[in-house]
Design a protein around this motif. Structure first.
Motif, mmCIF file in Angstrom:
data_model
loop_
_atom_site.group_PDB
_atom_site.id
_atom_site.type_symbol
_atom_site.label_atom_id
_atom_site.label_comp_id
_atom_site.label_asym_id
_atom_site.label_seq_id
_atom_site.Cartn_x
_atom_site.Cartn_y
_atom_site.Cartn_z
ATOM 1 N N ASN A 60 7.955 -4.217 0.372
ATOM 2 C CA ASN A 60 6.136 -4.311 -0.684
ATOM 3 C C ASN A 60 6.017 -2.760 0.937
ATOM 4 N N ASN A 265 2.970 -9.834 -4.569
ATOM 5 C CA ASN A 265 3.067 -9.307 -3.161
ATOM 6 C C ASN A 265 3.562 -7.963 -2.849
ATOM 7 N N LEU A 266 3.690 -6.428 -3.949
ATOM 8 C CA LEU A 266 3.089 -5.500 -3.431
ATOM 9 C C LEU A 266 1.483 -5.536 -3.573
#
Length: 297
Positions: A60, A265-266
């Protein structure tokens, strides 16, 4: 001896009660900060280093340097930098006129009150106000076209572009600058100007050699605060430009909302990058403010 001991013992419960009351007074703020600032920040920082299934990863963070995300950061930085510099410059001259320009006292009070309201006027209402004023069918646009034959949009102006968003942000950046820099101008002592005049300094020399060096920490710190203020704004940008100007808050919103893109999550990693940038700006602002306060003591 017994009287002193008795009074000491009796005053102890009063001190304890006072401490409890003091802590109860700030308890709502502490609870609010914990629930809506501290815990969410910890959650997104942790999520930036996790995969959707909970495994540790650095992917990420690495994805932040892909072209689309990097371009979004760069656009956000440019908009924030332009609006903060423009807001700082115009706001400083407005504050100077209010404090040192010899204007009536009532005008200063009225303008500072308006600045307190305008600095918090953002989001959808602000975007609508600008669209209704200088949009393609806005009031000012039509008046200029019908009365003066000047078509603003045929000359290359576009409200829904980088320039349009920067001008819109400056609406709340300028009054915020006025509110923050006014106390610094109030702290300028008359004795400094008198001493400079006695030594033969002109007004230009006074500002270049005395006033601006003293005000420089406040000016720089406030400009950085304006930068951080603009960097995290999202509602105004979405309402005004939609997805035509893909700044990082809009891309972050798209990742977490998950209509088309969905990688929470990114999105957390993007938010972490924003925290780092705004955090650096705020830390430097605090350092500059502490340095500026030394001259006001």
């Amino acid at each position: 001896m017994s009287t002193v001991t008795t009074s000491t013992i009796s005053s102890a419960p009063l001190i304890n009660k006072r401490v409890v009351v003091d802590w109860l007074g700030i308890a709502p703020f502490l609870i609010f900060a914990l629930l809506f600032l501290i815990l969410p920040t910890i959650y997104l920082i942790a999520g930036a280093f996790l995969t959707p299934d909970g495994s540790f990863t650095l992917k990420n963070i690495a994805d932040l340097f892909t072209k689309s995300i990097w371009d979004s950061y760069w656009i956000s930085i440019k908009v924030s930098l332009a609006s903060s510099l423009g807001g700082a410059l115009i706001g400083f001259y407005l504050a100077w006129a209010l404090v040192m320009g010899g204007l009536p006292t009532w005008l200063r009070h009225a303008f500072l009150t308006f600045s307190g309201v305008a600095s918090n006027f953002a989001g959808v209402p602000l975007a609508f106000a600008f669209i209704a004023t200088i949009g393609r069918l806005g009031l000012v646009t039509l008046l200029m076209s019908n009365w003066f034959g000047f078509n603003l949009y045929s000359k290359g102006f576009n409200l829904y572009s980088f320039l349009g968003l920067t001008l819109t942000y400056m609406y709340f950046q300028i009054p915020l600058m006025v509110l923050i820099i006014t106390p610094a101008l109030d702290g300028m002592k008359k004795e400094w100007r008198e001493a400079a005049s006695i030594l033969g300094a002109t007004n230009k020399q006074y500002w270049l050699m005395v006033a601006l060096p003293i005000l420089w920490p406040s000016l720089l710190g406030t400009t950085l605060l304006l930068f951080a203020n603009a960097f995290g704004a999202i509602a105004t940008a979405i309402a005004l430009t939609g997805s035509s100007l893909n700044i990082i808050p809009i891309q972050l919103y798209a990742q977490i909302r998950g209509d088309v893109l969905h990688n929470a999550n990114l999105g957390y990693a993007m938010a972490l990058g924003m925290i780092v940038i705004t955090g650096i700006s705020n830390v430097i602002y605090i350092i500059m403010r502490v340095r500026a306060e030394r001259w006001q003591k």
